[in-house]
Design a protein around this motif. Structure first.
Motif, PDB file in Angstrom:
ATOM      1  N   ILE A 208       1.349   2.566 -11.231  1.00  0.00           N
ATOM      2  CA  ILE A 208       0.091   3.300 -11.039  1.00  0.00           C
ATOM      3  C   ILE A 208       0.026   3.892  -9.635  1.00  0.00           C
ATOM      4  O   ILE A 208      -0.225   5.089  -9.452  1.00  0.00           O
ATOM      5  CB  ILE A 208      -1.111   2.377 -11.290  1.00  0.00           C
ATOM      6  CG1 ILE A 208      -1.173   1.970 -12.759  1.00  0.00           C
ATOM      7  CG2 ILE A 208      -2.410   3.063 -10.868  1.00  0.00           C
ATOM      8  CD1 ILE A 208      -2.239   0.928 -13.071  1.00  0.00           C
ATOM      9  N   TYR A 209       0.270   3.053  -8.623  1.00  0.00           N
ATOM     10  CA  TYR A 209       0.151   3.528  -7.246  1.00  0.00           C
ATOM     11  C   TYR A 209       1.244   4.545  -6.911  1.00  0.00           C
ATOM     12  O   TYR A 209       0.997   5.507  -6.168  1.00  0.00           O
ATOM     13  CB  TYR A 209       0.201   2.347  -6.282  1.00  0.00           C
ATOM     14  CG  TYR A 209      -1.093   1.575  -6.222  1.00  0.00           C
ATOM     15  CD1 TYR A 209      -2.217   2.119  -5.605  1.00  0.00           C
ATOM     16  CD2 TYR A 209      -1.201   0.308  -6.796  1.00  0.00           C
ATOM     17  CE1 TYR A 209      -3.416   1.413  -5.555  1.00  0.00           C
ATOM     18  CE2 TYR A 209      -2.396  -0.396  -6.747  1.00  0.00           C
ATOM     19  CZ  TYR A 209      -3.497   0.159  -6.133  1.00  0.00           C
ATOM     20  OH  TYR A 209      -4.693  -0.536  -6.088  1.00  0.00           O
ATOM     21  N   ALA A 210       2.443   4.369  -7.449  1.00  0.00           N
ATOM     22  CA  ALA A 210       3.522   5.318  -7.186  1.00  0.00           C
ATOM     23  C   ALA A 210       3.183   6.694  -7.759  1.00  0.00           C
ATOM     24  O   ALA A 210       3.433   7.729  -7.132  1.00  0.00           O
ATOM     25  CB  ALA A 210       4.834   4.805  -7.789  1.00  0.00           C
ATOM     26  N   THR A 211       2.586   6.705  -8.956  1.00  0.00           N
ATOM     27  CA  THR A 211       2.204   7.973  -9.573  1.00  0.00           C
ATOM     28  C   THR A 211       1.089   8.646  -8.788  1.00  0.00           C
ATOM     29  O   THR A 211       1.102   9.866  -8.587  1.00  0.00           O
ATOM     30  CB  THR A 211       1.748   7.740 -11.028  1.00  0.00           C
ATOM     31  OG1 THR A 211       2.790   7.077 -11.752  1.00  0.00           O
ATOM     32  CG2 THR A 211       1.431   9.071 -11.706  1.00  0.00           C
ATOM     33  N   LEU A 212       0.120   7.871  -8.317  1.00  0.00           N
ATOM     34  CA  LEU A 212      -0.983   8.435  -7.538  1.00  0.00           C
ATOM     35  C   LEU A 212      -0.499   8.977  -6.195  1.00  0.00           C
ATOM     36  O   LEU A 212      -0.957  10.041  -5.741  1.00  0.00           O
ATOM     37  CB  LEU A 212      -2.071   7.379  -7.319  1.00  0.00           C
ATOM     38  CG  LEU A 212      -2.849   6.960  -8.574  1.00  0.00           C
ATOM     39  CD1 LEU A 212      -3.793   5.800  -8.250  1.00  0.00           C
ATOM     40  CD2 LEU A 212      -3.641   8.130  -9.140  1.00  0.00           C
ATOM     41  N   VAL A 213       0.434   8.293  -5.563  1.00  0.00           N
ATOM     42  CA  VAL A 213       1.001   8.784  -4.297  1.00  0.00           C
ATOM     43  C   VAL A 213       1.767  10.092  -4.539  1.00  0.00           C
ATOM     44  O   VAL A 213       1.645  11.057  -3.772  1.00  0.00           O
ATOM     45  CB  VAL A 213       1.931   7.727  -3.664  1.00  0.00           C
ATOM     46  CG1 VAL A 213       2.710   8.323  -2.492  1.00  0.00           C
ATOM     47  CG2 VAL A 213       1.124   6.519  -3.188  1.00  0.00           C
ATOM     48  N   SER A 214       2.537  10.133  -5.615  1.00  0.00           N
ATOM     49  CA  SER A 214       3.263  11.349  -5.965  1.00  0.00           C
ATOM     50  C   SER A 214       2.303  12.496  -6.248  1.00  0.00           C
ATOM     51  O   SER A 214       2.579  13.659  -5.913  1.00  0.00           O
ATOM     52  CB  SER A 214       4.150  11.093  -7.188  1.00  0.00           C
ATOM     53  OG  SER A 214       4.932  12.226  -7.503  1.00  0.00           O
ATOM     54  N   TYR A 215       1.162  12.170  -6.840  1.00  0.00           N
ATOM     55  CA  TYR A 215       0.146  13.187  -7.126  1.00  0.00           C
ATOM     56  C   TYR A 215      -0.402  13.790  -5.835  1.00  0.00           C
ATOM     57  O   TYR A 215      -0.558  15.017  -5.722  1.00  0.00           O
ATOM     58  CB  TYR A 215      -0.980  12.542  -7.942  1.00  0.00           C
ATOM     59  CG  TYR A 215      -2.173  13.426  -8.196  1.00  0.00           C
ATOM     60  CD1 TYR A 215      -2.069  14.573  -8.972  1.00  0.00           C
ATOM     61  CD2 TYR A 215      -3.417  13.101  -7.659  1.00  0.00           C
ATOM     62  CE1 TYR A 215      -3.177  15.376  -9.204  1.00  0.00           C
ATOM     63  CE2 TYR A 215      -4.530  13.892  -7.890  1.00  0.00           C
ATOM     64  CZ  TYR A 215      -4.407  15.028  -8.665  1.00  0.00           C
ATOM     65  OH  TYR A 215      -5.499  15.824  -8.887  1.00  0.00           O
ATOM     66  N   VAL A 216      -0.679  12.954  -4.850  1.00  0.00           N
ATOM     67  CA  VAL A 216      -1.168  13.441  -3.550  1.00  0.00           C
ATOM     68  C   VAL A 216      -0.103  14.304  -2.869  1.00  0.00           C
ATOM     69  O   VAL A 216      -0.405  15.367  -2.300  1.00  0.00           O
ATOM     70  CB  VAL A 216      -1.575  12.257  -2.649  1.00  0.00           C
ATOM     71  CG1 VAL A 216      -1.932  12.751  -1.244  1.00  0.00           C
ATOM     72  CG2 VAL A 216      -2.745  11.504  -3.253  1.00  0.00           C
TER      73      VAL A 216
END
Length: 346
Positions: A33-41
């Motif tokens: 979850i956090y890896a995807t959100l960081v990639s999104y930013v």
């Protein structure tokens, strides 16, 4: 020497690898979850590096991606005490089920890879040369202003009137039967809604007029049609349609600022305005009472609830993975976007 975008994309690739390692190897969905959100930013930084104006179509695509795909996970970050991890992976619209850990990992990695693939197009900045601009200008001039006025404008006004009539009927139906009444007549067979054809036709005509050589008459008619269509989008909030309402706001923002260099200080004001609008969608959607849901008591809760409500699109991909016999037209429209408009079930 590697440019900044290449470095950022490599970081996204590393984040994707870590998400896959922890998700499949260790069964840790939180890292995914956090890896995807960081990639999104990171995606926002990549698509807007060296851009004069960040209010562009790429930014709006990513905003829509965040609302519709990652909305529930953003809500989890905004208000963790309200939206627990075990709650955001459960779906209760039309049908009720919860994703397993492996299903959640599969979906997160798929959308993570989507972001990575989208950003690959920004490795290099492509400059359109004068010859390409000249060819494009010749292409635009093939459609004369006179032909647009004689044929396309009457069709566009017919489409706008039809959409206005359909919008009134939709609001009346929602007021009498509630938001879910809008889906009571949804056909089981794969077919194209007539309103979708009308709406797409009007958008296509507006695009042709927008890119043609403008005259005063065309400019005046374009503004009438453009603002009329977006007014219907804003008006749709009375039927509980928050997506269309937010989409209309994005289109208006792009139209007002797409050729202007916006001072950086204004981005803070625009972001604040965006937060207020997102937080207000629940209240606006409930003015008519069609959704029947209460409005949260705080700004934090309203923003989180708006993201949570829109984020249900994330679950559609899980259903796609389970399909054994997908409609043939679905494959065709993936290769030829818009081709589904030619097929109507009589």
């Amino acid at each position: 020497m590697l440019n900044s975008n290449v470095i950022l994309i490599l970081i996204q690739a590393i984040m994707f690898s870590l998400a896959a390692l922890f998700g499949y190897g260790l069964g840790d969905v939180t890292v995914c979850i956090y890896a995807t959100l960081v990639s999104y930013v990171i995606s926002f930084i990549i698509v807007n590096r060296n851009k004069v104006n960040i209010l562009n179509l790429s930014t709006f695509f990513l905003i829509g991606f965040g609302l519709l795909i990652l909305g529930r996970f953003i809500a989890y970050l905004i208000y963790p005490s309200r939206y627990m991890l075990n709650e955001i992976v459960c779906f209760d619209f039309f049908f009720t089920y919860c994703l397993t850990d492996i299903e959640l990992v599969n979906n997160l990695l798929f959308f993570h890879l989507t972001l990575l693939s989208f950003c690959l197009g920004y490795i290099r900045i492509i400059h359109i040369d004068s010859q390409t601009n000249k060819s494009f200008s010749l292409f635009k001039n093939k459609v004369s202003n006179q032909k647009i006025k004689l044929f396309l404008l009457p069709v566009a006004y017919f489409c706008l009137i039809a959409l206005f009539y359909q919008s009134i009927n939709t609001i009346q139906l929602a007021l009498s039967g509630g938001y879910m009444a809008l889906y009571n007549n949804q056909a089981e067979a794969y077919q194209t809604n007539f309103t979708l054809i009308i709406n797409s036709s009007l958008i296509a005509i507006l695009a042709i007029i927008f890119t043609s050589k403008h005259t005063n008459v065309l400019n005046r008619n374009f503004k009438i049609l453009f603002y009329g269509l977006n007014f219907l989008g804003l008006f749709s909030i009375l039927s509980g349609s928050r997506n269309v309402f937010i989409g209309a706001i994005f289109v208006l923002l792009w139209y007002f600022f797409y050729e202007k260099k916006i001072p950086k200080i204004y981005y803070g004001l625009i972001s604040l305005l965006g937060i207020v609008i997102i937080a207000s969608t629940n209240y606006l959607a409930n003015i008519s009472g069609v959704r029947g849901a209460g409005v949260e008591s705080s700004m934090q809760a309203n923003i989180a609830e708006a993201f949570f409500a829109q984020g249900g699109t994330f679950f559609l991909m899980n259903e796609v993975f389970k399909m054994d016999d997908a409609p043939f037209l679905g494959y065709i429209k993936t290769i030829l976007p818009g081709s589904q408009l030619l097929f109507i079930k009589l």
